[in-house]
Design a protein around this motif. Structure first.
Motif, PDB file in Angstrom:
ATOM      1  N   ASP A  82      -3.124-108.224 -49.626  1.00 57.72           N
ATOM      2  CA  ASP A  82      -3.863-107.735 -50.791  1.00 57.72           C
ATOM      3  C   ASP A  82      -5.307-107.349 -50.470  1.00 57.72           C
ATOM      4  N   VAL A  83      -5.634-107.227 -49.194  1.00 56.35           N
ATOM      5  CA  VAL A  83      -6.984-106.856 -48.775  1.00 56.35           C
ATOM      6  C   VAL A  83      -6.909-105.540 -48.014  1.00 56.35           C
ATOM      7  N   GLU A  84      -7.837-104.649 -48.321  1.00 56.24           N
ATOM      8  CA  GLU A  84      -7.955-103.391 -47.581  1.00 56.24           C
ATOM      9  C   GLU A  84      -9.172-103.481 -46.674  1.00 56.24           C
ATOM     10  N   GLY A  85      -9.061-102.886 -45.501  1.00 58.72           N
ATOM     11  CA  GLY A  85     -10.212-102.830 -44.608  1.00 58.72           C
ATOM     12  C   GLY A  85     -11.303-101.971 -45.213  1.00 58.72           C
ATOM     13  N   ALA A  86     -12.520-102.438 -45.124  1.00 60.79           N
ATOM     14  CA  ALA A  86     -13.649-101.670 -45.645  1.00 60.79           C
ATOM     15  C   ALA A  86     -13.851-100.421 -44.798  1.00 60.79           C
ATOM     16  N   SER A  87     -14.277 -99.355 -45.452  1.00 62.77           N
ATOM     17  CA  SER A  87     -14.586 -98.127 -44.727  1.00 62.77           C
ATOM     18  C   SER A  87     -15.815 -97.486 -45.350  1.00 62.77           C
ATOM     19  N   ASN A  88     -16.611 -96.873 -44.504  1.00 65.64           N
ATOM     20  CA  ASN A  88     -17.841 -96.232 -44.964  1.00 65.64           C
ATOM     21  C   ASN A  88     -18.001 -94.883 -44.281  1.00 65.64           C
ATOM     22  N   ILE A  89     -18.696 -94.008 -44.976  1.00 69.91           N
ATOM     23  CA  ILE A  89     -19.155 -92.758 -44.369  1.00 69.91           C
ATOM     24  C   ILE A  89     -20.669 -92.876 -44.290  1.00 69.91           C
ATOM     25  N   VAL A  90     -21.202 -92.660 -43.105  1.00 67.89           N
ATOM     26  CA  VAL A  90     -22.642 -92.812 -42.887  1.00 67.89           C
ATOM     27  C   VAL A  90     -23.201 -91.466 -42.427  1.00 67.89           C
ATOM     28  N   LEU A  91     -23.984 -90.828 -43.295  1.00 65.75           N
ATOM     29  CA  LEU A  91     -24.673 -89.604 -42.901  1.00 65.75           C
ATOM     30  C   LEU A  91     -25.965 -90.012 -42.204  1.00 65.75           C
ATOM     31  N   VAL A  92     -26.225 -89.434 -41.042  1.00 66.07           N
ATOM     32  CA  VAL A  92     -27.417 -89.767 -40.272  1.00 66.07           C
ATOM     33  C   VAL A  92     -28.226 -88.498 -40.038  1.00 66.07           C
ATOM     34  N   ASP A  93     -29.479 -88.536 -40.463  1.00 64.31           N
ATOM     35  CA  ASP A  93     -30.400 -87.421 -40.264  1.00 64.31           C
ATOM     36  C   ASP A  93     -30.784 -87.370 -38.785  1.00 64.31           C
ATOM     37  N   ASN A  94     -30.441 -86.277 -38.110  1.00 65.34           N
ATOM     38  CA  ASN A  94     -30.676 -86.138 -36.676  1.00 65.34           C
ATOM     39  C   ASN A  94     -32.169 -86.129 -36.323  1.00 65.34           C
ATOM     40  N   ARG A  95     -33.025 -85.797 -37.274  1.00 68.62           N
ATOM     41  CA  ARG A  95     -34.466 -85.712 -37.004  1.00 68.62           C
ATOM     42  C   ARG A  95     -35.128 -87.075 -36.910  1.00 68.62           C
ATOM     43  N   ASN A  96     -34.703 -87.997 -37.786  1.00 67.46           N
ATOM     44  CA  ASN A  96     -35.448 -89.251 -37.891  1.00 67.46           C
ATOM     45  C   ASN A  96     -34.571 -90.504 -38.012  1.00 67.46           C
ATOM     46  N   GLY A  97     -33.247 -90.333 -38.003  1.00 67.30           N
ATOM     47  CA  GLY A  97     -32.352 -91.480 -38.052  1.00 67.30           C
ATOM     48  C   GLY A  97     -32.136 -92.073 -39.430  1.00 67.30           C
ATOM     49  N   GLN A  98     -32.744 -91.494 -40.463  1.00 70.70           N
ATOM     50  CA  GLN A  98     -32.501 -91.998 -41.816  1.00 70.70           C
ATOM     51  C   GLN A  98     -31.021 -91.868 -42.142  1.00 70.70           C
ATOM     52  N   ARG A  99     -30.510 -92.838 -42.915  1.00 72.78           N
ATOM     53  CA  ARG A  99     -29.077 -92.868 -43.205  1.00 72.78           C
ATOM     54  C   ARG A  99     -28.813 -92.841 -44.701  1.00 72.78           C
ATOM     55  N   LEU A 100     -27.683 -92.310 -45.039  1.00 77.77           N
ATOM     56  CA  LEU A 100     -27.141 -92.369 -46.387  1.00 77.77           C
ATOM     57  C   LEU A 100     -25.731 -92.920 -46.232  1.00 77.77           C
ATOM     58  N   ILE A 101     -25.447 -94.071 -46.840  1.00 79.41           N
ATOM     59  CA  ILE A 101     -24.168 -94.751 -46.644  1.00 79.41           C
ATOM     60  C   ILE A 101     -23.345 -94.662 -47.916  1.00 79.41           C
ATOM     61  N   ILE A 102     -22.102 -94.218 -47.756  1.00 79.85           N
ATOM     62  CA  ILE A 102     -21.162 -94.128 -48.870  1.00 79.85           C
ATOM     63  C   ILE A 102     -20.069 -95.146 -48.623  1.00 79.85           C
ATOM     64  N   ASP A 103     -20.025 -96.181 -49.460  1.00 79.18           N
ATOM     65  CA  ASP A 103     -18.966 -97.195 -49.349  1.00 79.18           C
ATOM     66  C   ASP A 103     -17.659 -96.600 -49.816  1.00 79.18           C
ATOM     67  N   GLY A 104     -16.615 -96.837 -49.024  1.00 77.32           N
ATOM     68  CA  GLY A 104     -15.289 -96.365 -49.386  1.00 77.32           C
ATOM     69  C   GLY A 104     -14.597 -97.319 -50.348  1.00 77.32           C
ATOM     70  N   PRO A 105     -13.501 -96.889 -50.929  1.00 75.22           N
ATOM     71  CA  PRO A 105     -12.743 -97.797 -51.788  1.00 75.22           C
ATOM     72  C   PRO A 105     -12.072 -98.871 -50.946  1.00 75.22           C
ATOM     73  N   HIS A 106     -12.375-100.105 -51.232  1.00 79.98           N
ATOM     74  CA  HIS A 106     -11.794-101.211 -50.501  1.00 79.98           C
ATOM     75  C   HIS A 106     -12.038-102.496 -51.269  1.00 79.98           C
ATOM     76  N   GLY A 107     -11.403-103.538 -50.835  1.00 84.56           N
ATOM     77  CA  GLY A 107     -11.635-104.842 -51.449  1.00 84.56           C
ATOM     78  C   GLY A 107     -10.366-105.633 -51.603  1.00 84.56           C
ATOM     79  N   VAL A 108     -10.471-106.707 -52.332  1.00 85.94           N
ATOM     80  CA  VAL A 108      -9.316-107.562 -52.591  1.00 85.94           C
ATOM     81  C   VAL A 108      -8.591-107.021 -53.798  1.00 85.94           C
ATOM     82  N   GLY A 109      -7.265-106.838 -53.651  1.00 80.52           N
ATOM     83  CA  GLY A 109      -6.454-106.220 -54.707  1.00 80.52           C
ATOM     84  C   GLY A 109      -6.183-107.070 -55.883  1.00 80.52           C
TER      85      GLY A 109
END
Length: 109
Positions: A82-109
């Motif tokens: 009943d548990v899904e592995g967490a997944s994320n998409i991480v956008l990384v700005d090539n100029r300065n390393g700043q990140r934007l993180i998008i949590d994927g659908p996951h969790g305990v069912g």
């Protein structure tokens, strides 16, 4: 500790609202604060074991495979249907390393 499967997307800059940017490159690796620390410690030749809870889905399988390849012991993982592995998409700005993180659908069912 927390564990996830992360897809990093390196972009020239973080996009604005309704804007598209072309990725420079992408990479998928095991992530999460605990696993990132364990990978670093293992690369220093220290014995490491992850204690966490994951499922049997595709992301969980990839997480276990990646940790095993790094030499991290995974016998401390609790696997649940009943548990899904967490997944994320991480956008990384090539100029300065700043990140934007998008949590994927996951969790305990």
């Amino acid at each position: 500790g927390p564990v996830s499967w992360d897809r990093f997307v390196i972009v020239p800059r973080l996009p604005g609202t309704n804007e598209r940017v072309k990725a420079i490159r992408t990479e998928e690796i095991v992530g999460g604060t605990s696993t990132t620390a364990l990978v670093a410690l293992r690369r220093w030749k220290l014995r490491c074991r992850l204690i966490s809870c994951i499922g049997y889905d595709e992301h969980s399988v990839r997480i276990v495979d990646d940790l095993t390849q790094e030499g991290i012991e995974t016998d401390g993982l609790l696997r649940r249907e009943d548990v899904e592995g967490a997944s994320n998409i991480v956008l990384v700005d090539n100029r300065n390393g700043q990140r934007l993180i998008i949590d994927g659908p996951h969790g305990v069912g």
